[in-house]
Design a protein around this motif. Structure first.
Motif, PDB file in Angstrom:
ATOM      1  N   GLY A 223      76.729   5.581  14.320  1.00 46.69           N
ATOM      2  CA  GLY A 223      77.208   6.223  15.547  1.00 46.69           C
ATOM      3  C   GLY A 223      78.192   5.315  16.259  1.00 46.69           C
ATOM      4  O   GLY A 223      78.820   4.456  15.644  1.00 46.69           O
ATOM      5  N   PHE A 224      78.335   5.483  17.555  1.00 43.67           N
ATOM      6  CA  PHE A 224      79.185   4.634  18.394  1.00 43.67           C
ATOM      7  C   PHE A 224      80.625   4.576  17.873  1.00 43.67           C
ATOM      8  O   PHE A 224      81.142   3.517  17.513  1.00 43.67           O
ATOM      9  N   ALA A 225      81.294   5.726  17.859  1.00 45.44           N
ATOM     10  CA  ALA A 225      82.641   5.857  17.292  1.00 45.44           C
ATOM     11  C   ALA A 225      83.643   4.872  17.877  1.00 45.44           C
ATOM     12  O   ALA A 225      84.474   4.329  17.148  1.00 45.44           O
ATOM     13  N   ASP A 226      83.570   4.627  19.196  1.00 46.78           N
ATOM     14  CA  ASP A 226      84.536   3.707  19.813  1.00 46.78           C
ATOM     15  C   ASP A 226      84.359   2.275  19.308  1.00 46.78           C
ATOM     16  O   ASP A 226      85.332   1.559  19.074  1.00 46.78           O
ATOM     17  N   ILE A 227      83.133   1.857  19.095  1.00 44.99           N
ATOM     18  CA  ILE A 227      82.877   0.499  18.598  1.00 44.99           C
ATOM     19  C   ILE A 227      83.237   0.422  17.115  1.00 44.99           C
ATOM     20  O   ILE A 227      83.801  -0.586  16.661  1.00 44.99           O
ATOM     21  N   VAL A 228      82.948   1.477  16.361  1.00 47.59           N
ATOM     22  CA  VAL A 228      83.336   1.519  14.945  1.00 47.59           C
ATOM     23  C   VAL A 228      84.846   1.367  14.831  1.00 47.59           C
ATOM     24  O   VAL A 228      85.347   0.625  13.981  1.00 47.59           O
ATOM     25  N   GLU A 229      85.583   2.056  15.692  1.00 50.97           N
ATOM     26  CA  GLU A 229      87.050   1.965  15.694  1.00 50.97           C
ATOM     27  C   GLU A 229      87.494   0.517  15.892  1.00 50.97           C
ATOM     28  O   GLU A 229      88.400   0.040  15.199  1.00 50.97           O
ATOM     29  N   ASP A 230      86.851  -0.200  16.805  1.00 51.91           N
ATOM     30  CA  ASP A 230      87.189  -1.611  17.050  1.00 51.91           C
ATOM     31  C   ASP A 230      86.924  -2.464  15.806  1.00 51.91           C
ATOM     32  O   ASP A 230      87.727  -3.327  15.452  1.00 51.91           O
ATOM     33  N   VAL A 231      85.796  -2.230  15.150  1.00 53.66           N
ATOM     34  CA  VAL A 231      85.446  -3.001  13.944  1.00 53.66           C
ATOM     35  C   VAL A 231      86.457  -2.719  12.837  1.00 53.66           C
ATOM     36  O   VAL A 231      86.948  -3.646  12.183  1.00 53.66           O
ATOM     37  N   VAL A 232      86.790  -1.460  12.641  1.00 50.87           N
ATOM     38  CA  VAL A 232      87.731  -1.081  11.582  1.00 50.87           C
ATOM     39  C   VAL A 232      89.106  -1.693  11.847  1.00 50.87           C
ATOM     40  O   VAL A 232      89.752  -2.207  10.926  1.00 50.87           O
TER      41      VAL A 232
ATOM     42  N   THR B  96      76.463  -7.201  26.473  1.00 49.02           N
ATOM     43  CA  THR B  96      75.496  -7.551  25.429  1.00 49.02           C
ATOM     44  C   THR B  96      75.294  -6.377  24.474  1.00 49.02           C
ATOM     45  O   THR B  96      75.246  -6.556  23.258  1.00 49.02           O
ATOM     46  N   PHE B  97      75.187  -5.178  25.033  1.00 50.21           N
ATOM     47  CA  PHE B  97      74.991  -3.994  24.206  1.00 50.21           C
ATOM     48  C   PHE B  97      76.177  -3.804  23.253  1.00 50.21           C
ATOM     49  O   PHE B  97      75.988  -3.587  22.057  1.00 50.21           O
ATOM     50  N   TYR B  98      77.389  -3.899  23.798  1.00 46.60           N
ATOM     51  CA  TYR B  98      78.591  -3.751  22.971  1.00 46.60           C
ATOM     52  C   TYR B  98      78.604  -4.811  21.864  1.00 46.60           C
ATOM     53  O   TYR B  98      78.830  -4.500  20.699  1.00 46.60           O
ATOM     54  N   SER B  99      78.352  -6.053  22.219  1.00 46.55           N
ATOM     55  CA  SER B  99      78.354  -7.146  21.234  1.00 46.55           C
ATOM     56  C   SER B  99      77.300  -6.935  20.152  1.00 46.55           C
ATOM     57  O   SER B  99      77.555  -7.179  18.966  1.00 46.55           O
ATOM     58  N   LEU B 100      76.127  -6.486  20.547  1.00 46.20           N
ATOM     59  CA  LEU B 100      75.038  -6.239  19.597  1.00 46.20           C
ATOM     60  C   LEU B 100      75.406  -5.127  18.612  1.00 46.20           C
ATOM     61  O   LEU B 100      75.260  -5.286  17.392  1.00 46.20           O
ATOM     62  N   ILE B 101      75.902  -4.016  19.130  1.00 52.18           N
ATOM     63  CA  ILE B 101      76.274  -2.885  18.279  1.00 52.18           C
ATOM     64  C   ILE B 101      77.473  -3.259  17.398  1.00 52.18           C
ATOM     65  O   ILE B 101      77.508  -2.938  16.207  1.00 52.18           O
ATOM     66  N   TYR B 102      78.423  -3.976  17.968  1.00 52.01           N
ATOM     67  CA  TYR B 102      79.591  -4.436  17.198  1.00 52.01           C
ATOM     68  C   TYR B 102      79.128  -5.294  16.018  1.00 52.01           C
ATOM     69  O   TYR B 102      79.581  -5.115  14.889  1.00 52.01           O
ATOM     70  N   PHE B 103      78.203  -6.203  16.292  1.00 53.86           N
ATOM     71  CA  PHE B 103      77.669  -7.089  15.254  1.00 53.86           C
ATOM     72  C   PHE B 103      76.965  -6.280  14.164  1.00 53.86           C
ATOM     73  O   PHE B 103      77.143  -6.511  12.976  1.00 53.86           O
ATOM     74  N   ARG B 104      76.160  -5.289  14.566  1.00 52.52           N
ATOM     75  CA  ARG B 104      75.428  -4.438  13.615  1.00 52.52           C
ATOM     76  C   ARG B 104      76.399  -3.643  12.724  1.00 52.52           C
ATOM     77  O   ARG B 104      76.232  -3.553  11.512  1.00 52.52           O
ATOM     78  N   ILE B 105      77.420  -3.066  13.355  1.00 48.61           N
ATOM     79  CA  ILE B 105      78.410  -2.281  12.606  1.00 48.61           C
ATOM     80  C   ILE B 105      79.184  -3.189  11.655  1.00 48.61           C
ATOM     81  O   ILE B 105      79.455  -2.815  10.509  1.00 48.61           O
ATOM     82  N   LYS B 106      79.505  -4.386  12.121  1.00 44.40           N
ATOM     83  CA  LYS B 106      80.241  -5.333  11.285  1.00 44.40           C
ATOM     84  C   LYS B 106      79.424  -5.714  10.050  1.00 44.40           C
ATOM     85  O   LYS B 106      79.952  -5.760   8.941  1.00 44.40           O
ATOM     86  N   LEU B 107      78.134  -5.939  10.233  1.00 47.40           N
ATOM     87  CA  LEU B 107      77.267  -6.243   9.085  1.00 47.40           C
ATOM     88  C   LEU B 107      77.250  -5.090   8.082  1.00 47.40           C
ATOM     89  O   LEU B 107      77.351  -5.311   6.869  1.00 47.40           O
ATOM     90  N   SER B 108      77.127  -3.887   8.586  1.00 51.75           N
ATOM     91  CA  SER B 108      77.120  -2.714   7.706  1.00 51.75           C
ATOM     92  C   SER B 108      78.448  -2.579   6.969  1.00 51.75           C
ATOM     93  O   SER B 108      78.474  -2.273   5.772  1.00 51.75           O
ATOM     94  N   ALA B 109      79.538  -2.816   7.672  1.00 52.19           N
ATOM     95  CA  ALA B 109      80.864  -2.710   7.052  1.00 52.19           C
ATOM     96  C   ALA B 109      81.033  -3.761   5.954  1.00 52.19           C
ATOM     97  O   ALA B 109      81.545  -3.456   4.872  1.00 52.19           O
ATOM     98  N   TYR B 110      80.596  -4.987   6.218  1.00 47.71           N
ATOM     99  CA  TYR B 110      80.670  -6.035   5.193  1.00 47.71           C
ATOM    100  C   TYR B 110      79.862  -5.634   3.956  1.00 47.71           C
ATOM    101  O   TYR B 110      80.327  -5.785   2.830  1.00 47.71           O
ATOM    102  N   ASN B 111      78.666  -5.115   4.174  1.00 42.04           N
ATOM    103  CA  ASN B 111      77.812  -4.695   3.052  1.00 42.04           C
ATOM    104  C   ASN B 111      78.470  -3.570   2.243  1.00 42.04           C
ATOM    105  O   ASN B 111      78.414  -3.570   1.015  1.00 42.04           O
ATOM    106  N   MET B 112      79.088  -2.629   2.927  1.00 45.29           N
ATOM    107  CA  MET B 112      79.733  -1.524   2.238  1.00 45.29           C
ATOM    108  C   MET B 112      80.951  -2.005   1.448  1.00 45.29           C
ATOM    109  O   MET B 112      81.158  -1.611   0.295  1.00 45.29           O
ATOM    110  N   LEU B 113      81.749  -2.878   2.062  1.00 45.90           N
ATOM    111  CA  LEU B 113      82.956  -3.373   1.389  1.00 45.90           C
ATOM    112  C   LEU B 113      82.628  -4.330   0.243  1.00 45.90           C
ATOM    113  O   LEU B 113      83.440  -4.507  -0.660  1.00 45.90           O
TER     114      LEU B 113
END
Length: 191
Positions: free
Chosen positions: A81-90, A45-62
């Motif tokens: 933060g969360f470099a490993d999850i950011v890597e997955d999103v990217v 759940t934590f991974y999914s939540l952070i992944y979702f948050r990072i994905k939203l931020s990435a969409y907004n930036m792009l």
């Protein structure tokens, strides 16, 4: 069996983690991950939540502008933060075609046509662009270097020759190409 890994506190739209890190939540996130009243989140759940948050931020930036892959990754890590999850999103964004270093570099090179190959190469290396992409883009532009130098030469007007050469060198053009351009200009003037 549920493993409790992260102790969290939720106040309004903020998720407070143990390490004093704050993650801003949307109403959609609170509902999707059923966060009301929770104080612990399992790994998944934590991974999914952070992944979702990072994905939203990435969409907004792009949505605002294009980014090089490394540039987006660094900004997301700095912001959330969360470099490993950011890597997955990217990686996911790259697979979907939202990030394309080749197209971004090609666009950048055409927008900065007054830069020489050395300066573009340096900038692209700083942005983490793959060496093969850099070589390909610079090779495509190789034939235009002399013409670009000639345009810059004329643009610099009546300055003394040495100052013009130094100015063009600072823009990342090769000295050999500058000499060729000057010879070409002198030949044209003699005609």
């Amino acid at each position: 069996m549920r493993i409790q890994v992260k102790t969290v506190t939720i106040k309004g739209n903020k998720l407070f983690l143990e390490n004093d890190k704050i993650i801003y939540l949307t109403k959609e996130m609170i509902a999707k991950f059923d966060l009301n009243g929770k104080t612990c989140l399992d790994d998944e759940t934590f991974y999914s939540l952070i992944y979702f948050r990072i994905k939203l931020s990435a969409y907004n930036m792009l949505a605002k502008r294009d980014y090089f892959k490394k540039e987006l990754k660094n900004k997301l890590i700095e912001k959330i933060g969360f470099a490993d999850i950011v890597e997955d999103v990217v990686e996911d964004f790259e697979e979907k075609g939202y990030l394309d270093d080749y197209e971004k570099a090609k666009s950048y090179a055409s927008q900065h046509s007054n830069y020489g190959a050395k300066k573009l190469s340096f900038i692209f290396c700083q942005m983490g662009v793959d060496r093969e992409i850099i070589s390909e883009i610079l090779e495509d532009d190789k034939d235009n270097q002399i013409e670009k130098i000639k345009q810059l030469w004329y643009k610099l007007g009546n300055k003394e020759k040495q100052k013009k050469i130094e100015s063009i060198l600072r823009k990342g053009f090769l000295y050999g190409d500058i000499k060729k351009a000057i010879s070409s200009i002198e030949e044209e003037e003699e005609e």
